[in-house]
Motif scaffolding. Structure first.
Motif, PDB file in Angstrom:
ATOM      1  N   SER A 239       0.640  -1.033  -0.030  1.00  0.00           N
ATOM      2  CA  SER A 239      -0.003  -0.158  -0.080  1.00  0.00           C
ATOM      3  C   SER A 239       0.763   1.187  -0.372  1.00  0.00           C
ATOM      4  O   SER A 239       0.601   2.282  -0.596  1.00  0.00           O
ATOM      5  CB  SER A 239      -1.194   0.188   1.247  1.00  0.00           C
ATOM      6  OG  SER A 239      -1.758  -1.100   1.168  1.00  0.00           O
ATOM      7  N   LEU A 240       2.519   1.266   0.444  1.00  0.00           N
ATOM      8  CA  LEU A 240       3.352   2.174   0.633  1.00  0.00           C
ATOM      9  C   LEU A 240       3.441   2.391  -0.236  1.00  0.00           C
ATOM     10  O   LEU A 240       3.525   3.391  -0.982  1.00  0.00           O
ATOM     11  CB  LEU A 240       3.653   2.174   2.252  1.00  0.00           C
ATOM     12  CG  LEU A 240       2.881   2.497   3.496  1.00  0.00           C
ATOM     13  CD1 LEU A 240       3.986   1.741   4.832  1.00  0.00           C
ATOM     14  CD2 LEU A 240       2.308   3.994   3.579  1.00  0.00           C
ATOM     15  N   LEU A 241       3.643   1.348  -0.945  1.00  0.00           N
ATOM     16  CA  LEU A 241       4.755   1.597  -1.986  1.00  0.00           C
ATOM     17  C   LEU A 241       3.411   2.752  -3.472  1.00  0.00           C
ATOM     18  O   LEU A 241       3.729   3.240  -4.387  1.00  0.00           O
ATOM     19  CB  LEU A 241       5.086   0.008  -2.272  1.00  0.00           C
ATOM     20  CG  LEU A 241       5.948  -1.098  -2.358  1.00  0.00           C
ATOM     21  CD1 LEU A 241       6.533  -2.162  -2.988  1.00  0.00           C
ATOM     22  CD2 LEU A 241       7.346   0.175  -2.800  1.00  0.00           C
ATOM     23  N   TRP A 242       2.252   1.803  -3.241  1.00  0.00           N
ATOM     24  CA  TRP A 242       1.082   2.205  -3.986  1.00  0.00           C
ATOM     25  C   TRP A 242       1.678   3.807  -3.838  1.00  0.00           C
ATOM     26  O   TRP A 242       1.583   4.801  -4.677  1.00  0.00           O
ATOM     27  CB  TRP A 242       0.032   1.750  -3.563  1.00  0.00           C
ATOM     28  CG  TRP A 242      -1.486   2.645  -4.461  1.00  0.00           C
ATOM     29  CD1 TRP A 242      -1.303   1.869  -5.968  1.00  0.00           C
ATOM     30  CD2 TRP A 242      -2.100   3.794  -4.264  1.00  0.00           C
ATOM     31  NE1 TRP A 242      -2.751   2.837  -6.485  1.00  0.00           N
ATOM     32  CE2 TRP A 242      -3.000   4.037  -5.211  1.00  0.00           C
ATOM     33  CE3 TRP A 242      -1.792   4.257  -3.059  1.00  0.00           C
ATOM     34  CZ2 TRP A 242      -3.857   4.841  -4.994  1.00  0.00           C
ATOM     35  CZ3 TRP A 242      -2.716   5.128  -2.788  1.00  0.00           C
ATOM     36  CH2 TRP A 242      -3.737   5.960  -4.312  1.00  0.00           C
ATOM     37  N   TRP A 243       1.605   4.493  -2.968  1.00  0.00           N
ATOM     38  CA  TRP A 243       1.544   5.824  -2.344  1.00  0.00           C
ATOM     39  C   TRP A 243       2.029   6.905  -2.826  1.00  0.00           C
ATOM     40  O   TRP A 243       2.117   7.244  -3.453  1.00  0.00           O
ATOM     41  CB  TRP A 243       0.724   5.746  -0.650  1.00  0.00           C
ATOM     42  CG  TRP A 243       0.388   7.290  -0.633  1.00  0.00           C
ATOM     43  CD1 TRP A 243       0.685   7.797  -0.499  1.00  0.00           C
ATOM     44  CD2 TRP A 243      -0.953   7.026  -0.087  1.00  0.00           C
ATOM     45  NE1 TRP A 243      -0.347   9.324   0.102  1.00  0.00           N
ATOM     46  CE2 TRP A 243      -0.652   8.337   0.202  1.00  0.00           C
ATOM     47  CE3 TRP A 243      -1.894   6.180   0.532  1.00  0.00           C
ATOM     48  CZ2 TRP A 243      -2.853   8.856   0.761  1.00  0.00           C
ATOM     49  CZ3 TRP A 243      -3.358   6.788   1.254  1.00  0.00           C
ATOM     50  CH2 TRP A 243      -3.606   7.831   1.092  1.00  0.00           C
ATOM     51  N   THR A 244       3.352   6.155  -2.970  1.00  0.00           N
ATOM     52  CA  THR A 244       4.950   6.840  -3.560  1.00  0.00           C
ATOM     53  C   THR A 244       4.397   6.967  -4.355  1.00  0.00           C
ATOM     54  O   THR A 244       5.217   8.286  -5.239  1.00  0.00           O
ATOM     55  CB  THR A 244       6.024   5.573  -2.802  1.00  0.00           C
ATOM     56  OG1 THR A 244       6.416   4.422  -3.630  1.00  0.00           O
ATOM     57  CG2 THR A 244       5.780   5.646  -1.454  1.00  0.00           C
ATOM     58  N   TYR A 245       3.957   6.266  -5.463  1.00  0.00           N
ATOM     59  CA  TYR A 245       4.143   6.523  -7.157  1.00  0.00           C
ATOM     60  C   TYR A 245       2.345   7.339  -7.116  1.00  0.00           C
ATOM     61  O   TYR A 245       2.569   8.699  -7.704  1.00  0.00           O
ATOM     62  CB  TYR A 245       3.706   5.143  -7.602  1.00  0.00           C
ATOM     63  CG  TYR A 245       3.529   5.759  -9.150  1.00  0.00           C
ATOM     64  CD1 TYR A 245       5.136   5.104 -10.179  1.00  0.00           C
ATOM     65  CD2 TYR A 245       2.488   5.461  -9.397  1.00  0.00           C
ATOM     66  CE1 TYR A 245       5.128   6.002 -11.017  1.00  0.00           C
ATOM     67  CE2 TYR A 245       2.744   5.508 -11.751  1.00  0.00           C
ATOM     68  CZ  TYR A 245       3.406   5.683 -12.052  1.00  0.00           C
ATOM     69  OH  TYR A 245       3.811   5.799 -13.590  1.00  0.00           O
ATOM     70  N   PHE A 246       1.183   6.400  -6.601  1.00  0.00           N
ATOM     71  CA  PHE A 246      -0.234   7.258  -7.158  1.00  0.00           C
ATOM     72  C   PHE A 246      -0.481   8.272  -6.477  1.00  0.00           C
ATOM     73  O   PHE A 246      -1.342   8.615  -6.357  1.00  0.00           O
ATOM     74  CB  PHE A 246      -1.163   5.958  -7.596  1.00  0.00           C
ATOM     75  CG  PHE A 246      -0.883   5.674  -8.659  1.00  0.00           C
ATOM     76  CD1 PHE A 246      -1.414   5.119  -9.823  1.00  0.00           C
ATOM     77  CD2 PHE A 246      -0.190   3.631  -8.220  1.00  0.00           C
ATOM     78  CE1 PHE A 246      -0.863   4.481 -10.698  1.00  0.00           C
ATOM     79  CE2 PHE A 246       0.152   3.055  -8.908  1.00  0.00           C
ATOM     80  CZ  PHE A 246      -0.712   3.027 -10.209  1.00  0.00           C
ATOM     81  N   GLY A 247      -0.369   8.657  -5.150  1.00  0.00           N
ATOM     82  CA  GLY A 247      -0.761  10.007  -3.858  1.00  0.00           C
ATOM     83  C   GLY A 247      -0.321  10.336  -4.845  1.00  0.00           C
ATOM     84  O   GLY A 247      -1.172  11.634  -4.525  1.00  0.00           O
ATOM     85  N   TRP A 248       1.284  11.395  -5.625  1.00  0.00           N
ATOM     86  CA  TRP A 248       0.902  12.529  -6.299  1.00  0.00           C
ATOM     87  C   TRP A 248       1.341  12.251  -7.584  1.00  0.00           C
ATOM     88  O   TRP A 248       1.424  13.114  -8.427  1.00  0.00           O
ATOM     89  CB  TRP A 248       1.374  13.699  -5.081  1.00  0.00           C
ATOM     90  CG  TRP A 248       2.941  13.487  -5.176  1.00  0.00           C
ATOM     91  CD1 TRP A 248       3.453  12.754  -4.236  1.00  0.00           C
ATOM     92  CD2 TRP A 248       4.047  14.124  -5.427  1.00  0.00           C
ATOM     93  NE1 TRP A 248       5.037  12.324  -3.566  1.00  0.00           N
ATOM     94  CE2 TRP A 248       5.153  13.217  -4.718  1.00  0.00           C
ATOM     95  CE3 TRP A 248       4.795  14.776  -6.196  1.00  0.00           C
ATOM     96  CZ2 TRP A 248       5.911  13.869  -5.210  1.00  0.00           C
ATOM     97  CZ3 TRP A 248       5.439  14.266  -7.229  1.00  0.00           C
ATOM     98  CH2 TRP A 248       6.559  14.448  -6.501  1.00  0.00           C
TER      99      TRP A 248
END
Length: 396
Positions: A239-248
């Motif tokens: 989930s955090l890997l996802w956030w590092t890319y799709f968060g912004w």
């Protein structure tokens, strides 16, 4: 006249990713899972090298078709049919991935060549429809690409390790084709929003497939506290890997590509996406390899190569996202530059402990990156990215 039967294959206006493209992508992500299995079964330097060779060929076939369909009218019947034919052919290629270094290598190579040639043919056809455009770019790219394809075919008729070296030469030829093609003409026919969306979808599907690999491992194991702890850790890290890319970051890359001058679009799209996202997806493969090993042995201290795979996954995924941002925006994501070596150092420190400690440390580092970057280094008071903008299609 129904627009799906009109003669022109070039899209009359910018369009979002269509379901036929997503269908095509799913087959290639299946190929990623095949490469993951191959790597997990041969987690040695030579095995990793073979996996990299193989995945580059698969990735380059996908990215070439991404360039082809970017300006194409994917609602046109002919484009849809050709894409579906390529999808079926790619399915045979993906299902034959494990045969690429065996005696029956042609089951992989022949479909691979067909997919590449279908993409090149359609790309030339669409580019020729551009009135008053400079067709040198696609012509040079196509002719040089045939060199790499010839080497892939040649490699099928020799045994490893000679095959490996010939395919490495094919990769070099691909890179030369990309280098020359991106700079040989006035500009590439690229719709930035569509181009970024295709890569974002590939990343999210590949991340999802890594969780499927993890779920498959979990389903075969007895339910223990250690297994549950490792599973939760794996889900948090994913989930955090996802956030590092799709968060912004994904949005920032898209906006920056849209703001790129027309004559630089080809170079920037090549570097930040076609080349820059290759190691990023390799990071997803490394992550899946690490998860499979950890969840099959939740109570055991992981082998050094498993910890290395986890560290490599974070470095490649988070670091290559930063590279793509730097290439397009010219700015260094300082938080990531400092976080990655800290992550690796921490993994070395906990490498002799149970897997939950390694997963927990990675989660802490990634959470720090997510919190430090929030909406991105350029976010204003309204939370939106500043300094980048869209380029209207009419001005392209």
């Amino acid at each position: 006249m129904n627009r799906t039967w009109r003669t022109q294959l070039h899209a009359p206006r910018a369009q979002a990713v269509t379901f036929v493209e997503l269908f095509f992508d799913l087959v290639f992500v299946f190929a990623v899972t095949q490469v993951t299995s191959l790597t997990a079964a041969n987690l040695t330097w030579s095995g990793i090298a073979r996996s990299l060779l193989l995945f580059w060929l698969i990735w380059w076939a996908w990215t070439q078709f991404t360039w082809t369909l970017n300006p194409a009218d994917t609602e046109h019947t002919f484009v849809r049919v050709l894409t579906l034919v390529a999808t079926g052919t790619a399915f045979l290629m993906a299902a034959s991935t494990t045969r690429a270094f065996g005696d029956d290598v042609l089951w992989f190579v022949v479909p691979y060549l067909v997919v590449r040639l279908l993409g090149l043919g359609l790309q030339v056809r669409i580019d020729l429809e551009r009135d008053g455009g400079d067709h040198t770019t696609v012509t040079v790219w196509t002719l040089l690409s045939l060199v790499g394809l010839s080497l892939v075919l040649l490699g099928a008729f020799v045994d490893p390790p000679a095959r490996n070296w010939i395919w490495l030469a094919a990769i070099v030829a691909d890179l030369v084709a990309a280098a020359r093609g991106a700079t040989s003409g006035n500009e590439w026919d690229i719709i930035p929003s569509h181009f970024s969306e295709r890569h974002g979808l590939f990343v999210i599907i590949a991340l999802g497939e890594s969780l499927i690999v993890a779920a498959t491992a979990v389903s075969a194991e007895p339910r223990t506290a250690a297994l549950m702890a490792d599973t939760i850790g794996a889900l948090v890290v994913a989930s955090l890997l996802w956030w590092t890319y799709f968060g912004w970051l994904k949005e920032a890359l898209e906006h920056a590509l849209a703001a790129t001058p027309h004559e630089r679009l080809g170079v920037m799209a090549r570097d930040a996406f076609s080349v820059g996202h290759f190691p990023l997806v390799c990071g997803i493969i490394a992550f899946a390899v690490a998860l499979e090993a950890v969840l099959h042995h939740p109570d055991a201290v992981p082998h050094g190569e498993v910890v290395a795979a986890l560290g490599t996954a974070v470095v490649l995924f988070v670091g290559c996202g930063a590279f793509a941002y730097w290439r397009l925006c010219g700015r260094v994501l300082v938080v990531r530059v400092f976080a990655l070596p800290v992550c690796v150092a921490g993994l070395l420190a906990v490498s002799s402990l149970e897997p939950m400690w390694a997963l927990g440390w990675v989660a802490i580092v990634l959470l720090a990156v997510v919190l430090a970057e929030r909406d991105g280094p350029e976010s204003g008071s309204d939370g939106k990215l500043e300094g980048v903008g869209e380029v209207p299609l009419d001005d392209r």
